[in-house]
Design a protein around this motif. Structure first.
Motif, PDB file in Angstrom:
ATOM      1  N   UNK A  54       0.731  -1.016  -0.006  1.00  0.00           N
ATOM      2  CA  UNK A  54      -0.056   0.081  -0.129  1.00  0.00           C
ATOM      3  C   UNK A  54       0.895   1.258   0.204  1.00  0.00           C
ATOM      4  N   UNK A  55       1.864   1.304   0.698  1.00  0.00           N
ATOM      5  CA  UNK A  55       2.628   2.394   0.848  1.00  0.00           C
ATOM      6  C   UNK A  55       3.535   2.478  -0.152  1.00  0.00           C
ATOM      7  N   UNK A  56       4.013   1.631  -0.780  1.00  0.00           N
ATOM      8  CA  UNK A  56       5.067   1.629  -2.083  1.00  0.00           C
ATOM      9  C   UNK A  56       4.297   2.194  -3.200  1.00  0.00           C
ATOM     10  N   UNK A  57       2.785   1.873  -3.218  1.00  0.00           N
ATOM     11  CA  UNK A  57       2.184   2.351  -4.569  1.00  0.00           C
ATOM     12  C   UNK A  57       1.819   3.855  -4.330  1.00  0.00           C
ATOM     13  N   UNK A  58       2.109   4.655  -3.063  1.00  0.00           N
ATOM     14  CA  UNK A  58       1.687   5.793  -2.843  1.00  0.00           C
ATOM     15  C   UNK A  58       2.789   6.854  -3.256  1.00  0.00           C
ATOM     16  N   UNK A  59       2.643   7.612  -4.008  1.00  0.00           N
ATOM     17  CA  UNK A  59       3.408   8.379  -4.967  1.00  0.00           C
ATOM     18  C   UNK A  59       4.048   9.556  -4.072  1.00  0.00           C
ATOM     19  N   UNK A  60       3.802   9.855  -2.765  1.00  0.00           N
ATOM     20  CA  UNK A  60       4.578  10.842  -1.745  1.00  0.00           C
ATOM     21  C   UNK A  60       5.744  10.709  -1.474  1.00  0.00           C
ATOM     22  N   UNK A  61       6.426  11.878  -1.107  1.00  0.00           N
ATOM     23  CA  UNK A  61       7.693  11.853  -0.920  1.00  0.00           C
ATOM     24  C   UNK A  61       8.229  10.895   0.390  1.00  0.00           C
ATOM     25  N   UNK A  62       7.259  10.717   1.136  1.00  0.00           N
ATOM     26  CA  UNK A  62       7.561   9.752   2.318  1.00  0.00           C
ATOM     27  C   UNK A  62       6.218   8.843   2.865  1.00  0.00           C
ATOM     28  N   UNK A  63       6.576   7.878   3.303  1.00  0.00           N
ATOM     29  CA  UNK A  63       5.582   6.807   3.795  1.00  0.00           C
ATOM     30  C   UNK A  63       5.676   6.914   5.461  1.00  0.00           C
ATOM     31  N   UNK A  64       4.390   6.793   5.934  1.00  0.00           N
ATOM     32  CA  UNK A  64       4.326   6.723   7.445  1.00  0.00           C
ATOM     33  C   UNK A  64       4.410   5.330   8.051  1.00  0.00           C
ATOM     34  N   UNK A  65       5.061   4.909   9.040  1.00  0.00           N
ATOM     35  CA  UNK A  65       5.258   3.787   9.458  1.00  0.00           C
ATOM     36  C   UNK A  65       3.984   3.207  10.247  1.00  0.00           C
ATOM     37  N   UNK A  66       3.456   2.143   9.744  1.00  0.00           N
ATOM     38  CA  UNK A  66       2.161   1.813  10.538  1.00  0.00           C
ATOM     39  C   UNK A  66       2.277   1.474  11.986  1.00  0.00           C
TER      40      UNK A  66
ATOM     41  N   UNK B  55      11.505   6.862   4.262  1.00  0.00           N
ATOM     42  CA  UNK B  55      11.615   7.447   3.079  1.00  0.00           C
ATOM     43  C   UNK B  55      12.310   6.116   2.459  1.00  0.00           C
ATOM     44  N   UNK B  56      11.809   5.786   1.112  1.00  0.00           N
ATOM     45  CA  UNK B  56      12.243   4.629   0.431  1.00  0.00           C
ATOM     46  C   UNK B  56      13.693   4.967  -0.109  1.00  0.00           C
ATOM     47  N   UNK B  57      14.877   4.140   0.126  1.00  0.00           N
ATOM     48  CA  UNK B  57      16.285   4.521  -0.283  1.00  0.00           C
ATOM     49  C   UNK B  57      16.387   4.633  -1.602  1.00  0.00           C
ATOM     50  N   UNK B  58      17.369   5.300  -2.012  1.00  0.00           N
ATOM     51  CA  UNK B  58      17.622   5.228  -3.578  1.00  0.00           C
ATOM     52  C   UNK B  58      17.809   4.144  -4.346  1.00  0.00           C
ATOM     53  N   UNK B  59      18.602   3.198  -3.480  1.00  0.00           N
ATOM     54  CA  UNK B  59      18.659   1.794  -4.313  1.00  0.00           C
ATOM     55  C   UNK B  59      17.320   0.929  -4.351  1.00  0.00           C
ATOM     56  N   UNK B  60      16.422   1.208  -3.472  1.00  0.00           N
ATOM     57  CA  UNK B  60      15.065   0.814  -3.715  1.00  0.00           C
ATOM     58  C   UNK B  60      14.516   1.214  -4.566  1.00  0.00           C
ATOM     59  N   UNK B  61      14.734   2.530  -5.015  1.00  0.00           N
ATOM     60  CA  UNK B  61      13.708   3.071  -6.001  1.00  0.00           C
ATOM     61  C   UNK B  61      14.333   2.487  -7.324  1.00  0.00           C
TER      62      UNK B  61
END
Length: 100
Positions: A18-30, A37-43
C-alpha cells in the motif's frame, strides 16, 4: 520486508505494498507513525522491475503471437507476480535521498 528505521518493526506485505504504491515523498510507519523514505537503491530496483515487466510483456506479445485475451491474461499474471515481489526489495531510511 522493510523495517522502520525508528522502531525497527518489520512491515507486513500488505502495508508495504500500500505504501509503496503511494507516490508521495515519504511513507508513514504503521507501527510508530514516523515518516520513512524509500532508499535510492530501492527506487532503482523498483524501476528495474518495472522495466523488466514491460520487456517481458512486449517480448511475449511479439514472440509468442498471443491473441488479445491471452495477452491480457498473461499481462495480468505478470503484473500480479511483480506486485507480490515488489515489497521484498524495499528498504527504508530516515532521510529523504535524491531520486538518482
Amino acid at each position: 520486508m522493510p523495517r522502520c528505521q525508528n522502531c525497527h518493526q518489520k512491515w507486513s506485505h500488505l502495508a508495504t505494498l500500500k505504501r509503496s504504491l503511494n507516490f508521495s515523498s515519504g511513507v508513514t510507519c504503521p507501527h510508530c507513525g514516523e515518516k520513512q523514505y524509500v532508499t535510492k537503491q530501492s527506487r532503482k530496483r523498483s524501476a528495474s522491475l518495472s522495466g523488466l515487466v514491460s520487456f517481458i510483456i512486449i517480448a511475449a506479445a511479439l514472440f509468442f503471437n498471443f491473441s488479445l485475451p491471452e495477452l491480457l491474461i498473461f499481462s495480468s499474471i505478470i503484473l500480479v507476480l511483480s506486485l507480490l515481489i515488489l515489497p521484498y526489495g524495499i528498504e527504508l531510511s530516515n532521510k529523504d535521498e535524491p531520486y538518482w
